[in-house]
Write a protein that holds these residues in place. Structure first.
Motif, PDB file in Angstrom:
ATOM      1  N   VAL A 248       0.823  -1.208  -0.145  1.00  0.00           N
ATOM      2  CA  VAL A 248       0.054  -0.011   0.027  1.00  0.00           C
ATOM      3  C   VAL A 248       0.810   1.153   0.071  1.00  0.00           C
ATOM      4  CG1 VAL A 248      -1.786   1.457   1.299  1.00  0.00           C
ATOM      5  CG2 VAL A 248      -1.950  -1.168   1.077  1.00  0.00           C
ATOM      6  N   ASP A 249       1.814   1.151   0.796  1.00  0.00           N
ATOM      7  CA  ASP A 249       2.596   2.448   1.098  1.00  0.00           C
ATOM      8  C   ASP A 249       4.140   2.392  -0.077  1.00  0.00           C
ATOM      9  OD1 ASP A 249       0.989   3.652   2.917  1.00  0.00           O
ATOM     10  OD2 ASP A 249       1.840   2.642   4.443  1.00  0.00           O
ATOM     11  N   GLY A 250       4.322   1.112  -0.637  1.00  0.00           N
ATOM     12  CA  GLY A 250       5.281   0.959  -1.245  1.00  0.00           C
ATOM     13  C   GLY A 250       6.576   0.881  -0.433  1.00  0.00           C
ATOM     14  N   ALA A 251       7.795   0.733  -0.730  1.00  0.00           N
ATOM     15  CA  ALA A 251       9.020   0.601  -0.004  1.00  0.00           C
ATOM     16  C   ALA A 251       9.298   1.816   0.522  1.00  0.00           C
ATOM     17  CB  ALA A 251      10.442   0.011  -0.725  1.00  0.00           C
ATOM     18  N   GLU A 252       9.996   1.816   1.763  1.00  0.00           N
ATOM     19  CA  GLU A 252      10.654   3.192   2.412  1.00  0.00           C
ATOM     20  C   GLU A 252      11.500   3.804   1.365  1.00  0.00           C
ATOM     21  OE1 GLU A 252      13.561   4.437   5.835  1.00  0.00           O
ATOM     22  OE2 GLU A 252      13.194   2.469   5.528  1.00  0.00           O
ATOM     23  N   VAL A 253      11.369   5.082   1.117  1.00  0.00           N
ATOM     24  CA  VAL A 253      11.975   5.922   0.294  1.00  0.00           C
ATOM     25  C   VAL A 253      13.353   6.326   0.563  1.00  0.00           C
ATOM     26  CG1 VAL A 253      12.248   8.059  -1.094  1.00  0.00           C
ATOM     27  CG2 VAL A 253       9.815   6.927  -0.473  1.00  0.00           C
ATOM     28  N   LEU A 254      14.466   5.644   0.312  1.00  0.00           N
ATOM     29  CA  LEU A 254      15.744   5.863   0.738  1.00  0.00           C
ATOM     30  C   LEU A 254      16.638   6.720  -0.481  1.00  0.00           C
ATOM     31  CD1 LEU A 254      16.527   2.373   2.393  1.00  0.00           C
ATOM     32  CD2 LEU A 254      15.788   4.566   3.493  1.00  0.00           C
ATOM     33  N   SER A 255      15.824   6.394  -1.658  1.00  0.00           N
ATOM     34  CA  SER A 255      16.405   7.264  -2.843  1.00  0.00           C
ATOM     35  C   SER A 255      15.162   7.501  -3.929  1.00  0.00           C
ATOM     36  CB  SER A 255      17.615   6.440  -3.336  1.00  0.00           C
ATOM     37  OG  SER A 255      18.333   7.002  -4.614  1.00  0.00           O
ATOM     38  N   ARG A 256      15.058   8.759  -4.218  1.00  0.00           N
ATOM     39  CA  ARG A 256      14.035   8.851  -4.887  1.00  0.00           C
ATOM     40  C   ARG A 256      13.910   8.563  -6.298  1.00  0.00           C
ATOM     41  NH1 ARG A 256      10.570  13.770  -3.359  1.00  0.00           N
ATOM     42  NH2 ARG A 256      10.574  14.250  -5.598  1.00  0.00           N
ATOM     43  N   LEU A 257      13.206   8.071  -6.951  1.00  0.00           N
ATOM     44  CA  LEU A 257      13.155   7.702  -8.382  1.00  0.00           C
ATOM     45  C   LEU A 257      13.638   8.914  -9.425  1.00  0.00           C
ATOM     46  CD1 LEU A 257      10.993   5.258 -10.572  1.00  0.00           C
ATOM     47  CD2 LEU A 257      11.388   7.452 -11.286  1.00  0.00           C
ATOM     48  N   ASP A 258      13.095  10.287  -8.809  1.00  0.00           N
ATOM     49  CA  ASP A 258      13.417  11.274  -9.808  1.00  0.00           C
ATOM     50  C   ASP A 258      14.848  11.665  -9.787  1.00  0.00           C
ATOM     51  OD1 ASP A 258      13.202  12.409  -7.279  1.00  0.00           O
ATOM     52  OD2 ASP A 258      11.784  13.818  -7.936  1.00  0.00           O
ATOM     53  N   ILE A 259      15.673  11.160  -8.694  1.00  0.00           N
ATOM     54  CA  ILE A 259      17.016  11.244  -8.572  1.00  0.00           C
ATOM     55  C   ILE A 259      17.864  10.499 -10.007  1.00  0.00           C
ATOM     56  CG2 ILE A 259      19.409  10.730  -7.354  1.00  0.00           C
ATOM     57  CD1 ILE A 259      17.471  11.169  -4.759  1.00  0.00           C
ATOM     58  N   PHE A 260      17.098   9.330 -10.182  1.00  0.00           N
ATOM     59  CA  PHE A 260      17.953   8.578 -11.591  1.00  0.00           C
ATOM     60  C   PHE A 260      17.308   9.352 -12.691  1.00  0.00           C
ATOM     61  CE2 PHE A 260      19.643   5.385  -8.655  1.00  0.00           C
ATOM     62  CZ  PHE A 260      20.956   5.260  -9.092  1.00  0.00           C
ATOM     63  N   VAL A 261      16.302  10.061 -12.516  1.00  0.00           N
ATOM     64  CA  VAL A 261      15.863  10.779 -13.702  1.00  0.00           C
ATOM     65  C   VAL A 261      17.049  11.871 -14.077  1.00  0.00           C
ATOM     66  CG1 VAL A 261      14.055  12.379 -14.811  1.00  0.00           C
ATOM     67  CG2 VAL A 261      13.475  10.477 -13.606  1.00  0.00           C
ATOM     68  N   LYS A 262      17.327  12.557 -13.153  1.00  0.00           N
ATOM     69  CA  LYS A 262      18.370  13.684 -13.138  1.00  0.00           C
ATOM     70  C   LYS A 262      19.547  12.951 -13.744  1.00  0.00           C
ATOM     71  CE  LYS A 262      20.049  14.839  -9.122  1.00  0.00           C
ATOM     72  NZ  LYS A 262      21.581  14.378  -9.249  1.00  0.00           N
ATOM     73  N   ASP A 263      19.981  11.845 -12.856  1.00  0.00           N
ATOM     74  CA  ASP A 263      21.182  11.238 -13.168  1.00  0.00           C
ATOM     75  C   ASP A 263      21.566  10.621 -14.429  1.00  0.00           C
ATOM     76  OD1 ASP A 263      21.943  12.158 -10.676  1.00  0.00           O
ATOM     77  OD2 ASP A 263      22.375  10.238  -9.470  1.00  0.00           O
ATOM     78  N   MET A 264      20.513   9.809 -14.706  1.00  0.00           N
ATOM     79  CA  MET A 264      20.769   9.356 -16.273  1.00  0.00           C
ATOM     80  C   MET A 264      20.555  10.395 -17.221  1.00  0.00           C
ATOM     81  SD  MET A 264      21.227   6.296 -15.317  1.00  0.00           S
ATOM     82  CE  MET A 264      21.432   5.333 -16.908  1.00  0.00           C
ATOM     83  N   GLY A 265      19.961  11.314 -16.850  1.00  0.00           N
ATOM     84  CA  GLY A 265      20.016  12.476 -17.859  1.00  0.00           C
ATOM     85  C   GLY A 265      21.452  13.119 -18.055  1.00  0.00           C
ATOM     86  N   ILE A 266      22.047  13.220 -16.876  1.00  0.00           N
ATOM     87  CA  ILE A 266      23.281  13.748 -16.926  1.00  0.00           C
ATOM     88  C   ILE A 266      24.386  12.738 -17.561  1.00  0.00           C
ATOM     89  CG2 ILE A 266      25.589  13.916 -15.607  1.00  0.00           C
ATOM     90  CD1 ILE A 266      23.408  15.123 -13.361  1.00  0.00           C
ATOM     91  N   VAL A 267      24.242  11.287 -17.530  1.00  0.00           N
ATOM     92  CA  VAL A 267      25.075  10.490 -18.197  1.00  0.00           C
ATOM     93  C   VAL A 267      24.787  10.432 -19.612  1.00  0.00           C
ATOM     94  CG1 VAL A 267      25.037   7.864 -18.488  1.00  0.00           C
ATOM     95  CG2 VAL A 267      25.099   8.573 -16.285  1.00  0.00           C
ATOM     96  N   THR A 268      23.486  10.418 -20.197  1.00  0.00           N
ATOM     97  CA  THR A 268      23.439  10.461 -21.432  1.00  0.00           C
ATOM     98  C   THR A 268      23.850  11.703 -22.259  1.00  0.00           C
ATOM     99  OG1 THR A 268      21.064  11.098 -21.372  1.00  0.00           O
ATOM    100  CG2 THR A 268      21.416   8.745 -21.440  1.00  0.00           C
ATOM    101  N   ALA A 269      23.571  12.773 -21.797  1.00  0.00           N
ATOM    102  CA  ALA A 269      24.174  14.229 -22.076  1.00  0.00           C
ATOM    103  C   ALA A 269      25.492  14.111 -22.201  1.00  0.00           C
ATOM    104  CB  ALA A 269      23.628  15.161 -21.217  1.00  0.00           C
ATOM    105  N   ALA A 270      26.402  13.308 -21.113  1.00  0.00           N
ATOM    106  CA  ALA A 270      27.697  13.515 -21.314  1.00  0.00           C
ATOM    107  C   ALA A 270      28.128  12.575 -22.384  1.00  0.00           C
ATOM    108  CB  ALA A 270      28.242  12.908 -19.847  1.00  0.00           C
ATOM    109  N   ALA A 271      27.291  11.456 -22.418  1.00  0.00           N
ATOM    110  CA  ALA A 271      27.988  10.720 -23.583  1.00  0.00           C
ATOM    111  C   ALA A 271      27.693  11.030 -25.117  1.00  0.00           C
ATOM    112  CB  ALA A 271      26.872   9.222 -23.562  1.00  0.00           C
TER     113      ALA A 271
END
Length: 305
Positions: free
Chosen positions: A239-262
C-alpha cells in the motif's frame, strides 16, 4: 587572483547547508569532532541538529560566515549557482582560503563553472559526490570520490575523513569527481533497471519472489544493486510501497547527466539510454517521489500482491 595555498590549515569548523535526510546525520557526525554550524529552511530540522551539538542559524549566510568549510548538497546545477551566488548566496560571506565541499551529482560543466568563479575570490571548490544513505552518513561510512587541488583537499580533509569509510581521490580538478560519479551512476541506474526487469520476469514465470531474489544474489548474476534494491522491489506493490531511501526522480536527473555526457563525447550508450526511459516513464506515472525500486512498477504495472 588570490587562491588557496598549501600553508592553509585543515578545517576546524564547518557549515552544513541543508539538514535534510543526508544533511542532518552528516552535521551531527561532524559535530563530534569540530565546530559544526547548520541551516535549513525548516526550523524543526535546525532544532533536531542542535540536540546533537550543531549550532543552528537563521540563514545560510549566517551559518557560513567565518567557517573553514561549507558542506553543500543541492538537487541540480541551477540550485548550486543560486546557493553560492544568488541574492542570498553564501559566497559573499566566505573568507579567502575557505572551501566549498559539493556533495551532489550535478554534472561536470556546472561544477567547473562554479569552481572558476569561486577561485576569483580565493575560495576553492572540493568536488566530492558521495554514495550511501542516511544511516551510513551518521556512522561515517560513506563512499566519497574527490576531485580537487591538493591544497583544497588539505582544508577539507577533516570533514571528508569524518564522513567517509572509503575516500578516493580521483583527480586534482573540480569536475573530476563529477566525471567519475557520472560513470558510477550509469552502472547503478542500469543495474537497478535490470534488476526490475529480472524480478518482473521471475514473477511472470510464477517463481517465488523472495526465493528467486535470494538465489540470484548468491550467484554470478548478483550485484550490490540487486541485493540492495531487490528487497525493496518486493515491497513496491504494498500500500505504501518501499521506504523511500533514494527517490526515483534522482535517477531521472542522474541518467540525464549520463546520456548528455555521452552525447557530448559522441559516445553511444544504448543500454543507459534505455534505462533512462524507464525512470522517465516512472516519473510520468506519478512515481517521482517514490523509492527508485518502484521502477519495477513500470515494467510490471499489474503485478498481483
Amino acid at each position: 587572483m588570490t587562491t588557496a595555498t598549501a600553508t592553509l590549515a585543515p578545517a576546524a569548523s564547518v557549515a552544513v547547508i541543508g539538514l535534510g535526510a543526508m544533511g542532518l546525520p552528516m552535521a551531527t557526525r561532524l559535530a563530534g569532532t569540530m565546530t559544526a554550524h547548520g541551516f535549513d529552511i525548516a526550523a524543526d530540522r535546525v532544532a533536531l541538529a542542535a540536540e546533537s551539538g550543531v549550532v543552528g542559524f537563521a540563514s545560510a549566510r549566517e551559518a557560513a560566515a567565518g567557517v573553514d568549510a561549507v558542506l553543500l548538497a543541492v538537487r541540480n546545477g541551477a540550485q548550486l549557482h543560486e546557493a553560492l551566488f544568488g541574492e542570498n548566496g553564501i559566497a559573499a560571506v566566505l573568507a579567502p582560503g575557505a572551501v566549498v565541499i559539493m556533495t551532489s551529482t550535478v554534472g561536470v560543466d556546472d561544477v567547473v563553472a562554479v569552481a572558476e568563479r569561486l577561485q576569483q575570490h580565493g575560495i576553492a571548490l572540493v568536488d566530492a559526490p558521495l554514495s550511501g544513505g542516511p544511516v551510513r552518513a551518521g556512522e561515517g561510512d560513506l563512499l566519497i570520490v574527490v576531485g580537487a587541488s591538493p591544497e583544497a583537499r588539505l582544508v577539507a580533509a577533516p570533514v571528508l575523513e569524518r564522513l567517509a569509510s572509503t575516500l578516493s581521490v580521483i583527480g586534482d580538478r573540480p569536475g573530476d569527481g563529477q566525471a567519475f560519479k557520472t560513470v558510477n551512476q550509469l552502472l547503478c541506474g542500469v543495474h537497478i533497471a535490470a534488476a526490475a526487469e529480472a524480478l518482473a520476469l521471475a514473477d511472470a514465470l510464477g517463481l517465488d519472489r523472495a526465493a528467486t531474489l535470494e538465489t540470484l544474489a548468491a550467484g554470478a548474476a548478483g550485484s550490490f544493486m540487486l541485493g540492495n534494491r531487490g528487497a525493496r522491489m518486493l515491497e513496491a506493490y504494498d500500500v505504501d510501497g518501499a521506504e523511500v531511501l533514494s527517490r526515483l526522480d534522482i535517477f531521472v536527473k542522474d541518467m540525464g547527466i549520463v546520456t548528455a555526457a555521452a552525447r557530448a563525447n559522441a559516445l553511444a550508450t544504448p543500454v543507459a539510454a534505455a534505462a533512462e526511459q524507464l525512470y522517465l516513464l516512472g516519473q510520468s506515472h506519478g512515481l517521482a517521489a517514490a523509492d527508485d525500486s518502484a521502477v519495477i512498477r513500470v515494467v510490471s504495472p499489474q503485478r498481483a500482491g
